[in-house]
Write a protein that holds these residues in place. Sequence first.
Motif, PDB file in Angstrom:
ATOM      1  N   LEU A 107       0.834  -1.208   0.000  1.00  0.00           N
ATOM      2  CA  LEU A 107       0.000   0.000   0.000  1.00  0.00           C
ATOM      3  C   LEU A 107       0.874   1.267   0.000  1.00  0.00           C
ATOM      4  O   LEU A 107       0.511   2.270  -0.629  1.00  0.00           O
ATOM      5  CB  LEU A 107      -0.951  -0.009   1.200  1.00  0.00           C
ATOM      6  CG  LEU A 107      -2.019  -1.122   1.159  1.00  0.00           C
ATOM      7  CD1 LEU A 107      -2.804  -1.189   2.467  1.00  0.00           C
ATOM      8  CD2 LEU A 107      -2.972  -0.914  -0.014  1.00  0.00           C
ATOM      9  N   LEU A 116      -8.822  -7.378  -4.058  1.00  0.00           N
ATOM     10  CA  LEU A 116      -8.539  -5.998  -3.658  1.00  0.00           C
ATOM     11  C   LEU A 116      -7.119  -5.598  -4.075  1.00  0.00           C
ATOM     12  O   LEU A 116      -6.906  -4.553  -4.700  1.00  0.00           O
ATOM     13  CB  LEU A 116      -8.705  -5.884  -2.132  1.00  0.00           C
ATOM     14  CG  LEU A 116      -8.424  -4.529  -1.504  1.00  0.00           C
ATOM     15  CD1 LEU A 116      -9.453  -3.508  -1.958  1.00  0.00           C
ATOM     16  CD2 LEU A 116      -8.446  -4.636   0.020  1.00  0.00           C
ATOM     17  N   ILE A 143      -6.121  -2.810  -6.782  1.00  0.00           N
ATOM     18  CA  ILE A 143      -5.333  -1.632  -6.389  1.00  0.00           C
ATOM     19  C   ILE A 143      -4.092  -1.528  -7.275  1.00  0.00           C
ATOM     20  O   ILE A 143      -3.680  -0.440  -7.672  1.00  0.00           O
ATOM     21  CB  ILE A 143      -4.942  -1.714  -4.891  1.00  0.00           C
ATOM     22  CG1 ILE A 143      -6.178  -1.535  -4.014  1.00  0.00           C
ATOM     23  CG2 ILE A 143      -3.925  -0.635  -4.540  1.00  0.00           C
ATOM     24  CD1 ILE A 143      -5.907  -1.656  -2.524  1.00  0.00           C
ATOM     25  N   ALA A 178      -8.138   1.040   2.160  1.00  0.00           N
ATOM     26  CA  ALA A 178      -7.637  -0.349   2.128  1.00  0.00           C
ATOM     27  C   ALA A 178      -6.913  -0.686   3.431  1.00  0.00           C
ATOM     28  O   ALA A 178      -7.069  -1.778   3.970  1.00  0.00           O
ATOM     29  CB  ALA A 178      -6.714  -0.539   0.940  1.00  0.00           C
ATOM     30  N   LEU A 212     -14.360  -2.692  -2.462  1.00  0.00           N
ATOM     31  CA  LEU A 212     -13.969  -2.617  -1.056  1.00  0.00           C
ATOM     32  C   LEU A 212     -15.202  -2.441  -0.150  1.00  0.00           C
ATOM     33  O   LEU A 212     -15.266  -3.010   0.951  1.00  0.00           O
ATOM     34  CB  LEU A 212     -12.985  -1.456  -0.870  1.00  0.00           C
ATOM     35  CG  LEU A 212     -12.262  -1.356   0.458  1.00  0.00           C
ATOM     36  CD1 LEU A 212     -11.536  -2.638   0.800  1.00  0.00           C
ATOM     37  CD2 LEU A 212     -11.269  -0.191   0.441  1.00  0.00           C
TER      38      LEU A 212
END
Lengths: 349, 214
Positions: B19, B85, B89, B136, B205
């Motif tokens: 992330l 997810l 992303i 996230a 999400l």
Amino acid sequence: MIFLFLSSGLFLGWALGANNAANLFGTAVRTRMLRFQTAAVVCGVFAVLGATASGAGATKTLTRLGAVNTIAGAFMVALAAAAAVYMVLRRVALPVSTPQAIVGAIVGWNLFAGRPTEMATLQRIVFSWIFSLVLATALAAALYLGLAALVRRSHVHLLRQDVLTRAALIAVAAFAAYSLGANNIANVMGVFVSALPVPAVQLPGLGIISGAQQLFFLGGLAIAVGMYTYSRRVIDRVTATVSEFSPLAAFVIVLAESLVLFLFSSQSLEAMLARHHLPRLPLVPVSATQAFIGAMIGIGLVKGSQSVRFRVLGEIVIGWVVTPAIAGLASFIGLFFLQNVFGLAVVAP
Amino acid sequence: MTLVFGKTKVLETQIDQFLDAVAQSGLTFALAIRDYLAGNAEEFDAHSTGVTELERQADDLRRDIETQLYAHSLIPEHRGDVLGLLENIDEIINTEKKTLSQFSVEKPEIPADLNPQYQELANTCVAGAEALVAAARAFFRDTKAVHDHLHKVYFYEKEADRLSDRLKREIFARDLDLAHKIHLRYFSLHIEDVSDEAENVADRLAISTIKRTM
């Protein structure tokens, strides 16, 4: 010959284990949080421990209701209960349970033998069935709210929560298996305790093992074998019923169920409550399936009533009446056949 | 138990690093756009390379996380959601990398007075992507906070739509070749793709978060 007579109780134990394992670790296995083998072995061991160590309390209550005094009579009472639950009522998909069947079958023996049924004990037992359902609902709702608040506040990472949930699921399944063994062994072996006097034995390191405990150990083994050999199929069959619950909700359901079973079977807890002048719960065999359903309803109520299937409640209430009636009738007819066709003594003077 | 917690700790760090890479790529993307608009070709190339490197790092981390989640049978109930997810992303960095590559190859001639509008559009899209990264992170630790961040993703996506629309109207109101107008419009759309990707991930999400609640 003794094992032949015990076979009905052992079959009842096997069926109990096979059918109730879904209530102990069904959701955990289905959501792949636990492996079936691990869960079945752990629960089997704890069911044997619970039955052997703490099975006496609920058994005493059943013996007070009716002390079946011949091995052939005990055989038929257990067989009638097993037949009523697993061959008749479960086939029509009613959520019925062995405690109701065994009580009906014992009353059937009382009627056949011309012995009076102690109404105070019967009332206490029926009250326990109703209260166990209500208690499971309330406990699950309270535990669910508490755990949800704890999870929200703790900010534990999803991965860590996963590990903790697995540990919690196996621990609660073991506790539930112990409580199931302690509480429900009365259904499986209770009627044999007064009918089959087994001498106590001294085991090195374990002390004196009473005759009743030896019978409970055998019954516990039957429950464990039922869990290991057949519960996988039952779990697969009942997935639709519990599919809407997350592993954490499953943990709450099983915890509430096992607490209910434990409260209705622990002699030491009863003694402690008595010492502190607190209200005590009678030690009575209660239904694990119905406690499980009560717990599901408790969570359903907290989450919003649309997920509560009130029809199931109605079916449980019907079961409280129909199951003892069918088991009682089967017991009466079976005892008649054993006595008059096979010439076996089903009642001792 | 300590061993299992050790494994999850490594994975938690890897997810955070993934992330971080996504968040950092957004900031680098905005800088690269700034450099392109200012005519600093060298700086633009350096930032473009930075985004490409971050994209490679994120890909490696994502593959490693996926492998470990399967190898250790972790989060069976949410594994599909988490993998989906992370893959979605990852698409945000891919879009940023592709957009910068298009700038590098096609070298659009942007009238100087439109620079602030292109920059504002890029900054808004990056803000949306940053909000998504925050959402996230919250998904893994604090599901209640996810909604607050998703709300910002949707806000920035709408704002990017508005800015892009305004920019396109201004482009087509100008006295330029049609080919030039269309070229400029494409670059508005390419930048806008970043916030569209963020919105797509936000939708997934939101559903995954509902499933995560007890």
